[in-house]
Each structure stands twice: as C-alpha cells, then as structure tokens.
Design an enzyme around this catalytic site. Sequence first.
Site, PDB file in Angstrom:
ATOM      1  N   SER A 294      30.492  47.580  38.440  1.00  0.00           N
ATOM      2  CA  SER A 294      32.116  48.191  39.112  1.00  0.00           C
ATOM      3  C   SER A 294      31.748  49.460  39.605  1.00  0.00           C
ATOM      4  CB  SER A 294      33.096  48.117  38.227  1.00  0.00           C
ATOM      5  OG  SER A 294      34.358  48.682  38.618  1.00  0.00           O
ATOM      6  N   LYS A 349      33.731  41.748  33.727  1.00  0.00           N
ATOM      7  CA  LYS A 349      33.872  42.152  34.939  1.00  0.00           C
ATOM      8  C   LYS A 349      35.094  41.395  35.643  1.00  0.00           C
ATOM      9  CE  LYS A 349      33.537  44.279  38.781  1.00  0.00           C
ATOM     10  NZ  LYS A 349      33.183  43.922  39.914  1.00  0.00           N
ATOM     11  N   HIS A 352      38.146  42.931  34.038  1.00  0.00           N
ATOM     12  CA  HIS A 352      38.187  44.185  34.691  1.00  0.00           C
ATOM     13  C   HIS A 352      38.829  44.116  35.993  1.00  0.00           C
ATOM     14  CE1 HIS A 352      36.694  47.031  37.724  1.00  0.00           C
ATOM     15  NE2 HIS A 352      36.738  48.032  36.685  1.00  0.00           N
ATOM     16  N   ASN A 353      38.096  43.324  36.949  1.00  0.00           N
ATOM     17  CA  ASN A 353      39.055  43.187  38.166  1.00  0.00           C
ATOM     18  C   ASN A 353      40.512  42.626  38.071  1.00  0.00           C
ATOM     19  OD1 ASN A 353      36.471  43.773  38.966  1.00  0.00           O
ATOM     20  ND2 ASN A 353      36.278  42.038  40.278  1.00  0.00           N
ATOM     21  N   GLU A 356      42.464  45.614  37.257  1.00  0.00           N
ATOM     22  CA  GLU A 356      42.510  46.181  38.542  1.00  0.00           C
ATOM     23  C   GLU A 356      43.616  45.617  39.475  1.00  0.00           C
ATOM     24  OE1 GLU A 356      38.343  46.688  40.327  1.00  0.00           O
ATOM     25  OE2 GLU A 356      39.316  45.918  42.332  1.00  0.00           O
TER      26      GLU A 356
HETATM   27  P1  NAP Z   1      27.889  42.296  51.358  1.00  0.00           P
HETATM   28  O1  NAP Z   1      28.088  43.588  51.887  1.00  0.00           O
HETATM   29  O2  NAP Z   1      28.795  41.216  52.160  1.00  0.00           O
HETATM   30  O3  NAP Z   1      26.511  41.957  51.193  1.00  0.00           O
HETATM   31  C1  NAP Z   1      25.876  40.592  50.869  1.00  0.00           C
HETATM   32  C2  NAP Z   1      24.500  40.599  50.645  1.00  0.00           C
HETATM   33  O4  NAP Z   1      23.863  39.195  50.493  1.00  0.00           O
HETATM   34  C3  NAP Z   1      23.749  40.917  52.163  1.00  0.00           C
HETATM   35  O5  NAP Z   1      22.631  41.747  52.274  1.00  0.00           O
HETATM   36  C4  NAP Z   1      23.693  39.401  52.813  1.00  0.00           C
HETATM   37  O6  NAP Z   1      22.626  39.278  53.581  1.00  0.00           O
HETATM   38  C5  NAP Z   1      23.466  38.618  51.438  1.00  0.00           C
HETATM   39  N1  NAP Z   1      23.486  37.357  51.562  1.00  0.00           N
HETATM   40  C6  NAP Z   1      24.497  36.706  51.919  1.00  0.00           C
HETATM   41  N2  NAP Z   1      24.314  35.361  51.648  1.00  0.00           N
HETATM   42  C7  NAP Z   1      23.150  35.241  51.018  1.00  0.00           C
HETATM   43  C8  NAP Z   1      22.374  34.163  50.920  1.00  0.00           C
HETATM   44  N3  NAP Z   1      23.174  32.839  51.032  1.00  0.00           N
HETATM   45  N4  NAP Z   1      21.309  34.240  50.084  1.00  0.00           N
HETATM   46  C9  NAP Z   1      20.760  35.572  50.194  1.00  0.00           C
HETATM   47  N5  NAP Z   1      21.440  36.582  50.663  1.00  0.00           N
HETATM   48  C10 NAP Z   1      22.629  36.462  50.980  1.00  0.00           C
HETATM   49  O7  NAP Z   1      28.493  42.374  49.862  1.00  0.00           O
HETATM   50  P2  NAP Z   1      28.531  43.501  48.663  1.00  0.00           P
HETATM   51  O8  NAP Z   1      29.998  43.990  48.768  1.00  0.00           O
HETATM   52  O9  NAP Z   1      27.242  44.198  48.637  1.00  0.00           O
HETATM   53  O10 NAP Z   1      28.414  42.599  47.397  1.00  0.00           O
HETATM   54  C11 NAP Z   1      27.330  42.002  46.716  1.00  0.00           C
HETATM   55  C12 NAP Z   1      27.884  41.488  45.376  1.00  0.00           C
HETATM   56  O11 NAP Z   1      28.447  42.202  44.581  1.00  0.00           O
HETATM   57  C13 NAP Z   1      28.913  40.099  45.721  1.00  0.00           C
HETATM   58  O12 NAP Z   1      28.756  39.423  44.667  1.00  0.00           O
HETATM   59  C14 NAP Z   1      30.083  41.053  45.135  1.00  0.00           C
HETATM   60  O13 NAP Z   1      31.263  40.422  44.798  1.00  0.00           O
HETATM   61  C15 NAP Z   1      29.727  42.044  44.381  1.00  0.00           C
HETATM   62  N6  NAP Z   1      30.262  43.342  44.237  1.00  0.00           N
HETATM   63  C16 NAP Z   1      30.917  44.101  45.127  1.00  0.00           C
HETATM   64  C17 NAP Z   1      31.646  45.005  44.960  1.00  0.00           C
HETATM   65  C18 NAP Z   1      32.002  45.850  46.353  1.00  0.00           C
HETATM   66  O14 NAP Z   1      32.915  46.880  45.907  1.00  0.00           O
HETATM   67  N7  NAP Z   1      31.741  45.484  47.574  1.00  0.00           N
HETATM   68  C19 NAP Z   1      31.757  45.623  43.578  1.00  0.00           C
HETATM   69  C20 NAP Z   1      31.265  44.903  42.705  1.00  0.00           C
HETATM   70  C21 NAP Z   1      30.523  43.642  42.922  1.00  0.00           C
HETATM   71  P3  NAP Z   1      23.129  39.271  55.298  1.00  0.00           P
HETATM   72  O15 NAP Z   1      23.056  40.753  55.712  1.00  0.00           O
HETATM   73  O16 NAP Z   1      21.775  38.495  55.881  1.00  0.00           O
HETATM   74  O17 NAP Z   1      24.142  38.588  55.493  1.00  0.00           O
END
Ligand code: NAP
Length: 639
Positions: A294, A349, A352-353, A356
């Site tokens: 988070s 988590k 937590h969300n 949130e």
């Molecule tokens: P993001 O910006 O959409 O990035 C997703 C990443 O995963 C990209 O590098 C994407 O590659 C890759 N990807 C997508 N589909 C895939 C697949 N089928 N196989 C392999 N790689 C794939 O998402 P993010 O915000 O970084 O979040 C990543 C994870 O962390 C998610 O589960 C999200 O829920 C969690 N999270 C996010 C936050 C937040 O604030 N953003 C906070 C905590 C947790 P491409 O570039 O090729 O599409």
Amino acid sequence: MVIIVTGVSGSGKTTVGTLLSQKTHLPFFDADDFHPSANVKKMTQGIPLDDSDRMPWLENLASHITEWEKGGGAILACSALKEAYRQMLTVDKNITWIHLKGEKPILEERLQKRENHYMNPGLLDSQLDTWEEPEYGIHVDISRSPEEISKDILTQLNIKHMKSKLGIIGMGVMGKSLALNFVDNGIGLSVFNRTVPGKEEKVATSFAEQNKDFPLLKGFDDMDEFLESLETPKKILLMIPAGEAVDAQLDQLSEHLTGGDIVIDGGNSFFEESNRRVETMRAKGIHFMPMGVSGGEEGARKGPSLMPSGNQEAFSQVEPFLQKIAAKDKNGDACMTYVGPDGSGHFIKMVHNSIEYGEMQAIAEAVHLLRFGLKLSPPEISRILRSWVNDDLKSYLLEITADIYQAKEGDNFLVDLILDAAGQKGTGGWSLSTALKHHVPYSPLAEAVVARQLSSRKSERTELSKIFGHRFRAFGEDKVLLMERIKNAYALCRIINHETGYSLMKEVSDANNWNLNFSEISRIWTNGCIIRSSLMEQLIQVFDETDSLFKHKKTVSKIKELKTDLTFIVGLGLQHEFAIPVMSSAANYLFGRIIEDSSANILQAQRDYFGAHQYQRKDDPSRNYHHTDWLFLKKQSPK
Ligand code: NAP
C-alpha cells in the site's frame, strides 16, 4: 554484494568507499567504527594493535558482513593488511576486494593534511611493513583523483554481469517505483516486462536505460536472460494485474524455476485465489508469498507499507530487502511484518482498501455538507480540514483532501471540474462478498462501495434528478456550531469504519486459524499506506488491550461523546436531501451492534407465520425452537 576497500592509512579508503557508495547506493561503513573502545584508546595513544586486539574486531566485522550480504550488500573501508585478517572477513563468496596502493610520499602527505583523526602518522611505516599484498581482487593506483579511481573501480567491478538479489516482473506504475526504491537501497535488481508487439516493447530495458544513475538496476526484455541474471534461489516479485495474469505468469515461471525459488505476488490479488496459489506452488516446490502493498506510486518509491504472507521460510530470505524499502513507523521500525500463512497478506490488504473506501466516502460526505449545507468556499473547506488534521483527526486522506480543495485551474477550483462518477473494482467488492460469506455485518463499508456504483450512473442520475426535481438545500443554522458537529460526526464515522474492517479481519482470521496480530497490523499501517492516521496510531494500543474498538473503554467514552453529533448531522443531512450513505449507515451500524432489544423478533414471527421456520423464545433459557399456529391464534384473538 559486499565490497571491501583495503589499504594502509592515507590510501583514501573512506573517500573512495564513500564515492562508490554514492554511485552504487550501497551503504558505506568504516571498519574503524567497529573497534572495541580499548582498541580506539590504544590507537589514539599511538600504540600499535596486536593480533589479539584485532580478533574481536574482525569477528564483529565478519558477522556484520554476513548481515549486510543478506540485506543486499555494503561497502566497507578496512585496512585488512594481512591475509589472515582478510580470510577472517571472507565469510561469503560474493565479497569483492579493492586494494588501494600508493607510494609512501603520497601517503605521508595525505596523512599530514588530516585533522581530527586518531591515527598517528608515525604508524605508517609499521602498516607498510605489515601489508601482505594479495594477488586477488582489484588493485588500484591511488595517484589519480578519487573520482577517477571510483570510476575505474566501477568499470572493473562489471556490475552488469553480477547476479541480482531480486527480480521484478511488471514495469507499470508500481513496479517501476518499487524498482527504484530497491536500487536506491543498494539492492541489486533485475526488471522484466512483457512484450506486446507494436504496443509494449523494450519497456524494462528502456526503464533501466533511463535510470543509469542506478548501476544496480538491470533491464531485460527476454525472460530467459532475466531469470539467468538472478541469484539462486531466485526471488521474483510480480507487480502485474490480479487474476488471470498472475496465474498465467506463475505457469510460465513454473517451467523455469526450481525448488526453493521464491515468487512474491505484490499485486492486489483476491486472497482466496492466493490461498490456492500457495498450495499449487508448494506442490511444485516453489515458495509463494502473497504480499499486500500500500502507498500508491509515491509510497512504492519512498516507502510503502508491506504485508507479506504465505511461506514463512521464504519470508526470512527476503525480509532484509523488504525491511529496507518499507516505510518506517514513528520508532524507526519498518512498516512491514510477516502477516500470517496463506493469502493473509492479500486479505488484510483487501480490508485495508475497504477501510480506505469507507474513509474516502466519509470525508467526501463531510466535505459535501460543508460545501453545500453550510455554503463554504473551497479555500474555507481546505482551512477547516487542516484544522481537523491539526486537532486530533490527522490522516493522510484528510490532508490530501485539504490540498485538493486548494487546487485551481485558472479561475476554477479543479475539484469542480472533475466528473462525479467513481468506479469500484477488486478489493472493495471482494470485501463485501467476504463479509457476507462470513456473516460479518459490514454496512458502513459496503455503503462506500455502493456509493461508487451509484455515482457511476451519472446519466441516469441526471435524468432522475429532473424527474424528481431533486436539489439538496442549505442548512439555515449556526455555521460555526455545525462545522464542529460535522467534524464530530466524521470523527465517529471514522471509528466505526475501522471497527467494521477490523471485525471482518478478526472473523476471517479465526475461521482460517491465521492468528492475525491486529496491534501489529495497525502498526504497519501507521506509515506508508493510504489509511495512515492518528487513529491508526491509537489502534496499536487498542488492539493490544482488546479485540474490538467497541470494547475499548476510552473509545467507548469517545463514541458516547460523539454519537449525538453523528445522529444530528445524519438527520439534518437527510432532511435537506443530501445522500450521506456511509455516515447514516455508520449510525445504524453502531446502534445495530449495541442495541439489546432489536426488531428481529418481528422478523422471526413473520418467518414462522408464512414459512413455519420456527423461532427461539426469550422465556425458554434452553433456546429450543418453537412453532406457532398463527392462523389459529388469529381466530382466537379479539377483533
Ligand atoms: P499498471 O501500471 O497497470 O501496470 C501493470 C503491469 O503489469 C504493466 O507492466 C503491464 O505490462 C503488466 N501486465 C499487464 N498484464 C499482464 C499480463 N497478462 N502478464 C504479464 N504482465 C502484465 O498497474 P500498477 O498500478 O503498477 O499495479 C500493479 C499491481 O499492483 C496490480 O495488481 C495493482 O492492483 C497493485 N497495486 C496498485 C497500486 C496503485 O496505487 N497503483 C497500489 C497497490 C497495489 P504492459 O506495460 O505490457 O501492459
């Protein structure tokens, strides 16, 4: 990677070591700081140390080197003149030796220029006599500038060909920020991103290229090369979307990984899927660790709250890395703890969300009442929220809302230009279904999810508001008093939101025998995460003493003090036709939980009347089930 910079006094170990530390982001240590005080005293008096003096010092250093190596590495400046000393420090095959060599006149000149250093220049001769020049390691001539020397060393180190401690798959928002956090903390890292021809190409290599300041960062577009670049056992963090992507990625990795390798899922996966994955990966001999993360993009870069779970043996291997990148609490301890078995890290988590969601909606409702009930301007609201933060309601979400109410675009307040349609996905809804499955009352936090669903129906709302001629009305009462009452209503709502979330955690923890530690969970949520707040600080103590906010004496007094304001504001808001679902639900939830005689006796009578479902009786202490012939009673009853 532990790099030991050796040489006699005056060779520039500290200067070169510090420069290397700045360039690699590995922490720097000076071996002199690890001498026992008796040795320091001797050296200050110009008395040479003998080997019996050095033994405890070298042993101490050796144990620190082991720890540094586990945590990603370090740079140590240490004279280590004799081979026997160096052997004592060679506790790991990953140690790299850098030997600084120079002519006596250069060394003498440098020592004479020194101030406030306890080394007596007269000891140089004895050091030069003692030095047993090794044949291994990188030998460096000190006649050049420290900058040139460190550049030369970095080239010779050939970091690009060293194995990385950890790998990240998924260079999205979170993956990139976490990657920079790892390398900023001196942890050698390989990163990989999938290739989608024409859309997503060379993402990881470009990212590493753009961040050349971090030599410990290596980018790969080829999975085999990425895996090859990792130390054994391989440790891989997935930062990809929850669901099918995780299963597909695990299937692909399983073909390449061997027993003892570790995969951490840092995404927002549903905990029941994580439970399953722990089992399937275990069957393949691979350690799987579901981990909640988070803090959003900024937290991931500067220090997130981390909630690792699953395989505990694997956790101990990655713990030093997670310790380093996590946010720190007020005592300087990492906002990271081993949560428990299975997918418990993803479960907390999710909750937590959910909290949130509840907090965001409660703040939105309070702010809406201030804006349209009391007709306050955005800057006035911003000031009020800051005063709440400064009083006793400190929270990250309140702070950012105060910022939001200041932000302008030209003459407009940005918040007024943003469409009032919010989405909900994943964790919000999963919390609700989990609460239903475990029979946990969840109405305030459920309402926060429903509020987003309603908000997303913007066009329908626009149409219906015209049909109904709906318009909320301002309160024509004392603004100052109402401001205080809205604050109190929010303050109580926040307590109730947290109680709702924690009660779900307790129920699911008990059902799974996870034995979650709610005081510790509160501690790791005091920094780095989105729901950090002064209340969270208090919950560390609350859940040390009891398992419910509603059973905590001080909190109960607070709730009693605030409840009139919550009910008053809910009543006032509804009368003036504001939608305040979380606040009103919080009041109902509170009374629903603390009322002794509820209306459920009527439900039981109705169920028995139309469906012969039976009911238990107050006057039957054994709580047997009874059925009544209601139609017979009806006939008997007076009209
Ligand atoms: P993001 O910006 O959409 O990035 C997703 C990443 O995963 C990209 O590098 C994407 O590659 C890759 N990807 C997508 N589909 C895939 C697949 N089928 N196989 C392999 N790689 C794939 O998402 P993010 O915000 O970084 O979040 C990543 C994870 O962390 C998610 O589960 C999200 O829920 C969690 N999270 C996010 C936050 C937040 O604030 N953003 C906070 C905590 C947790 P491409 O570039 O090729 O599409």
